[in-house]
Design a protein around this motif. Sequence first.
Motif, PDB file in Angstrom:
ATOM      1  N   SER A 125      16.800   3.015  31.198  1.00 59.71           N
ATOM      2  CA  SER A 125      16.702   1.553  31.303  1.00 59.71           C
ATOM      3  C   SER A 125      16.945   1.088  32.731  1.00 59.71           C
ATOM      4  N   ALA A 126      17.953   1.667  33.382  1.00 56.38           N
ATOM      5  CA  ALA A 126      18.294   1.261  34.746  1.00 56.38           C
ATOM      6  C   ALA A 126      17.164   1.588  35.713  1.00 56.38           C
ATOM      7  N   PHE A 127      16.543   2.745  35.563  1.00 55.40           N
ATOM      8  CA  PHE A 127      15.454   3.130  36.468  1.00 55.40           C
ATOM      9  C   PHE A 127      14.262   2.196  36.330  1.00 55.40           C
ATOM     10  N   CYS A 128      13.864   1.918  35.094  1.00 56.15           N
ATOM     11  CA  CYS A 128      12.704   1.045  34.870  1.00 56.15           C
ATOM     12  C   CYS A 128      12.970  -0.372  35.370  1.00 56.15           C
ATOM     13  N   LYS A 129      14.188  -0.831  35.207  1.00 53.04           N
ATOM     14  CA  LYS A 129      14.536  -2.161  35.706  1.00 53.04           C
ATOM     15  C   LYS A 129      14.445  -2.202  37.219  1.00 53.04           C
ATOM     16  N   LYS A 130      14.949  -1.178  37.882  1.00 52.30           N
ATOM     17  CA  LYS A 130      14.916  -1.106  39.343  1.00 52.30           C
ATOM     18  C   LYS A 130      13.488  -1.045  39.865  1.00 52.30           C
ATOM     19  N   GLU A 131      12.627  -0.282  39.173  1.00 58.42           N
ATOM     20  CA  GLU A 131      11.245  -0.101  39.626  1.00 58.42           C
ATOM     21  C   GLU A 131      10.294  -1.159  39.069  1.00 58.42           C
ATOM     22  N   ASN A 132      10.836  -2.082  38.264  1.00 52.96           N
ATOM     23  CA  ASN A 132      10.029  -3.146  37.659  1.00 52.96           C
ATOM     24  C   ASN A 132       8.895  -2.570  36.799  1.00 52.96           C
ATOM     25  N   ILE A 133       9.254  -1.606  35.956  1.00 50.11           N
ATOM     26  CA  ILE A 133       8.301  -0.960  35.057  1.00 50.11           C
ATOM     27  C   ILE A 133       8.582  -1.420  33.628  1.00 50.11           C
ATOM     28  N   THR A 134       7.547  -1.794  32.910  1.00 42.26           N
ATOM     29  CA  THR A 134       7.711  -2.173  31.503  1.00 42.26           C
ATOM     30  C   THR A 134       8.244  -0.984  30.713  1.00 42.26           C
ATOM     31  N   HIS A 135       9.369  -1.196  30.033  1.00 41.37           N
ATOM     32  CA  HIS A 135      10.041  -0.104  29.327  1.00 41.37           C
ATOM     33  C   HIS A 135      10.146  -0.435  27.842  1.00 41.37           C
ATOM     34  N   ILE A 136       9.557   0.413  27.025  1.00 47.05           N
ATOM     35  CA  ILE A 136       9.569   0.231  25.577  1.00 47.05           C
ATOM     36  C   ILE A 136      10.387   1.354  24.953  1.00 47.05           C
ATOM     37  N   THR A 137      11.220   1.009  23.996  1.00 50.62           N
ATOM     38  CA  THR A 137      11.967   2.034  23.267  1.00 50.62           C
ATOM     39  C   THR A 137      11.521   2.050  21.810  1.00 50.62           C
ATOM     40  N   CYS A 138      11.534   3.233  21.231  1.00 54.18           N
ATOM     41  CA  CYS A 138      11.198   3.354  19.811  1.00 54.18           C
ATOM     42  C   CYS A 138      12.162   4.342  19.167  1.00 54.18           C
ATOM     43  N   ASP A 139      12.499   4.094  17.931  1.00 58.87           N
ATOM     44  CA  ASP A 139      13.438   4.944  17.211  1.00 58.87           C
ATOM     45  C   ASP A 139      12.694   6.041  16.461  1.00 58.87           C
ATOM     46  N   THR A 140      13.217   7.244  16.543  1.00 60.63           N
ATOM     47  CA  THR A 140      12.652   8.365  15.782  1.00 60.63           C
ATOM     48  C   THR A 140      13.743   8.959  14.902  1.00 60.63           C
ATOM     49  N   GLU A 141      13.345   9.484  13.778  1.00 61.82           N
ATOM     50  CA  GLU A 141      14.310  10.035  12.819  1.00 61.82           C
ATOM     51  C   GLU A 141      13.883  11.432  12.415  1.00 61.82           C
ATOM     52  N   GLU A 142      14.028  12.359  13.336  1.00 60.53           N
ATOM     53  CA  GLU A 142      13.618  13.729  13.043  1.00 60.53           C
ATOM     54  C   GLU A 142      14.373  14.325  11.851  1.00 60.53           C
ATOM     55  N   LEU A 143      15.626  13.927  11.696  1.00 63.09           N
ATOM     56  CA  LEU A 143      16.433  14.495  10.606  1.00 63.09           C
ATOM     57  C   LEU A 143      15.897  14.112   9.229  1.00 63.09           C
ATOM     58  N   ASP A 144      15.026  13.098   9.182  1.00 60.60           N
ATOM     59  CA  ASP A 144      14.430  12.690   7.908  1.00 60.60           C
ATOM     60  C   ASP A 144      13.204  13.520   7.548  1.00 60.60           C
ATOM     61  N   ILE A 145      12.710  14.308   8.499  1.00 63.57           N
ATOM     62  CA  ILE A 145      11.550  15.154   8.231  1.00 63.57           C
ATOM     63  C   ILE A 145      11.959  16.288   7.284  1.00 63.57           C
ATOM     64  N   GLU A 146      11.170  16.514   6.265  1.00 61.32           N
ATOM     65  CA  GLU A 146      11.506  17.534   5.282  1.00 61.32           C
ATOM     66  C   GLU A 146      11.672  18.902   5.950  1.00 61.32           C
ATOM     67  N   GLY A 147      12.821  19.510   5.749  1.00 64.78           N
ATOM     68  CA  GLY A 147      13.080  20.841   6.287  1.00 64.78           C
ATOM     69  C   GLY A 147      13.613  20.870   7.705  1.00 64.78           C
ATOM     70  N   PHE A 148      13.556  19.750   8.405  1.00 62.20           N
ATOM     71  CA  PHE A 148      13.951  19.763   9.820  1.00 62.20           C
ATOM     72  C   PHE A 148      15.428  20.084  10.004  1.00 62.20           C
ATOM     73  N   SER A 149      16.281  19.482   9.171  1.00 60.04           N
ATOM     74  CA  SER A 149      17.726  19.657   9.325  1.00 60.04           C
ATOM     75  C   SER A 149      18.167  21.100   9.116  1.00 60.04           C
ATOM     76  N   GLU A 150      17.299  21.929   8.501  1.00 59.15           N
ATOM     77  CA  GLU A 150      17.617  23.346   8.325  1.00 59.15           C
ATOM     78  C   GLU A 150      17.384  24.129   9.611  1.00 59.15           C
ATOM     79  N   ASN A 151      16.865  23.452  10.630  1.00 56.87           N
ATOM     80  CA  ASN A 151      16.689  24.038  11.961  1.00 56.87           C
ATOM     81  C   ASN A 151      15.778  25.268  11.963  1.00 56.87           C
TER      82      ASN A 151
END
Length: 268
Positions: free
Chosen positions: A65-91
Amino acid sequence: MTAAEEKYRRLKTSLKEMGSAAVAFSGGVDSTFLLKVAHDVLGDNVIAVTAHSYSFPKRESEECSAFCKKENITHITCDTEELDIEGFSENPVNRCYLCKREIFTKILAVAKEYDTANVLDGSNADDVGDYRPGRQAVAELGVRSPLCDVGLNKQEIRELSKGLGLPTWNKQPFACLYTRFPYGTKIDKQRLEMVDRAEQFLIEMGFSQVRVRYHSDLARIETDAEGFKLMSVEANRRKIHAKFKDIGFTYVSLDVLGYRTGSMNENL
């Protein structure tokens, strides 16, 4: 013109031809360099997209966030939930594939929303080695890897980043917290938090290159030469043991080989 400078020139030409781009931005050496160059070439036709999950420490998110603010770059965040993927939590051994597919599917959706023609990741020429199933997911989804395409390796990216005045030119490598767990060891939010807290504590103590590998009730610390010096002080070792026990580990060990990338792939 050096080899790195020639690759840099070709990178800028390639980015200009794209017209617009969404850069998958983690705040690391590679993605920061790619984002900076893309923004220099394409201006407001570039956006940075950072995926948030339990595997992404808060300190890294704040740096993005700090870098994009300094460089005046549009910064979008999105949430991901890998642990909800079937079988993922078993690593499973294809964990990275499942994770990257989840992350870049979300980033592609953001790019479409912002009418951006290309999605870029920061893979470099050195990433073609080691065991990296995430590269398959990137290829399947049509994500482009311009640093890799022009043959830029990590050392060249650091040198060019220094020339551009980027604060990340000498930043230590970072990999998501999932890489701290042996394949087949169940991953959950509590265990991720344990590793995150342990590493953050070591960083605050002065460790710069460090990993805390999770082995049930044992934490295995990998660090560099400077970290070994810190560990040679008995007071530091006692402080670390007490903190790690408070976090939830029973035993704490120091890996005699020190820090190395892909150590969890050594038994594959």
